[in-house]
Scaffold this motif. Structure first.
Motif, PDB file in Angstrom:
ATOM      1  N   GLN A  10       0.714  -0.896  -0.076  1.00 33.61           N
ATOM      2  CA  GLN A  10       0.175   0.260  -0.495  1.00 33.61           C
ATOM      3  C   GLN A  10       0.685   1.190  -0.058  1.00 33.61           C
ATOM      4  O   GLN A  10       1.916   1.479   1.159  1.00 33.61           O
ATOM      5  CB  GLN A  10      -0.564  -0.153   1.840  1.00 33.61           C
ATOM      6  N   ALA A  12       0.092   5.734   0.013  1.00 36.07           N
ATOM      7  CA  ALA A  12      -0.279   6.473  -0.294  1.00 36.07           C
ATOM      8  C   ALA A  12       0.478   7.478  -0.583  1.00 36.07           C
ATOM      9  O   ALA A  12       1.081   8.016  -0.982  1.00 36.07           O
ATOM     10  CB  ALA A  12      -0.033   7.278   1.526  1.00 36.07           C
ATOM     11  N   TYR A  24      -4.983   9.490  -2.192  1.00 35.71           N
ATOM     12  CA  TYR A  24      -5.275   8.233  -2.570  1.00 35.71           C
ATOM     13  C   TYR A  24      -3.878   7.114  -1.926  1.00 35.71           C
ATOM     14  O   TYR A  24      -2.859   7.520  -1.797  1.00 35.71           O
ATOM     15  CB  TYR A  24      -5.731   7.987  -4.159  1.00 35.71           C
ATOM     16  N   ALA A  25      -5.023   5.708  -2.141  1.00 36.87           N
ATOM     17  CA  ALA A  25      -4.311   4.649  -1.816  1.00 36.87           C
ATOM     18  C   ALA A  25      -4.623   3.316  -3.202  1.00 36.87           C
ATOM     19  O   ALA A  25      -5.153   3.772  -3.785  1.00 36.87           O
ATOM     20  CB  ALA A  25      -4.665   4.221  -0.769  1.00 36.87           C
ATOM     21  N   LYS A  45     -14.396   5.161   2.477  1.00 32.81           N
ATOM     22  CA  LYS A  45     -13.579   4.609   1.535  1.00 32.81           C
ATOM     23  C   LYS A  45     -14.466   4.600   0.971  1.00 32.81           C
ATOM     24  O   LYS A  45     -14.795   3.945   0.444  1.00 32.81           O
ATOM     25  CB  LYS A  45     -12.052   3.680   1.633  1.00 32.81           C
ATOM     26  N   ILE A 126      -7.663   7.155   0.902  1.00 34.48           N
ATOM     27  CA  ILE A 126      -7.136   7.089   1.813  1.00 34.48           C
ATOM     28  C   ILE A 126      -8.015   7.095   3.220  1.00 34.48           C
ATOM     29  O   ILE A 126      -9.602   7.606   2.974  1.00 34.48           O
ATOM     30  CB  ILE A 126      -5.919   7.836   2.453  1.00 34.48           C
TER      31      ILE A 126
END
Length: 159
Positions: A10, A12, A24-25, A45, A126
């Motif tokens: 992940q 960010a 955003y991730a 989310k 995120i």
């Protein structure tokens, strides 16, 4: 031992464009064939779930009721590859390699790979996994491990 084999990467990202920040991730997961990710939803989310390759990805969907509980009778509308689709409560999407679905907050979902293991992309806003993942059956974030041997390699937290 862990029966779940998932690789989570992940990142960010923050970009400033015309004084607007976009957060955003991106996460990559491997789902083994028939491995089920538990039924859950998010309060904040929004996410695009993408079948990046391997088997087919099946996603079952339910709307939320007034208090956020699973609504087992309401239809569900989602965008699949940018095209709106409406499904009955509990409807299942079959995503082939390269296909994606956009899941908005409060949409209950459960998913698994069929036919073969599947690489799943998750591009989302995120969120805090400790407060934004709501499961229909509450459970701990990580399974308890019964340490029965001395570690061969230490983690930073082991020192």
């Amino acid at each position: 031992t862990c029966s779940r084999c998932a690789l989570h990467i992940q990142r960010a990202h923050t970009h400033a464009f015309a004084s607007v920040s976009m957060l955003y991730a991106e996460k990559i997961m491997i789902s083994r064939k028939d491995q089920v990710t538990p039924m859950h939803r998010h309060n904040l989310k929004a996410e695009d779930i993408i079948n990046r390759g391997g088997g087919d990805l099946v996603i079952q969907l339910f709307a939320s009721g007034p208090q956020g509980q699973i609504n087992r009778s309401a239809t569900v509308s989602v965008n699949v590859d940018g095209v709106k689709q409406t499904l009955p409560a509990g409807g299942k999407l079959l995503l082939k390699t390269g296909s994606s679905v956009t899941l908005l907050p409060y949409l209950w979902h459960i998913f698994w790979a069929e036919r073969a293991d599947c690489m799943i992309g998750d591009v989302s806003t995120i969120n805090d996994d400790n407060t934004d993942n709501i499961f229909d059956i509450p459970h701990a974030r990580f399974a308890t491990i019964d340490e029965d041997t001395e570690p061969k390699r230490l983690l930073v937290s082991d020192y």
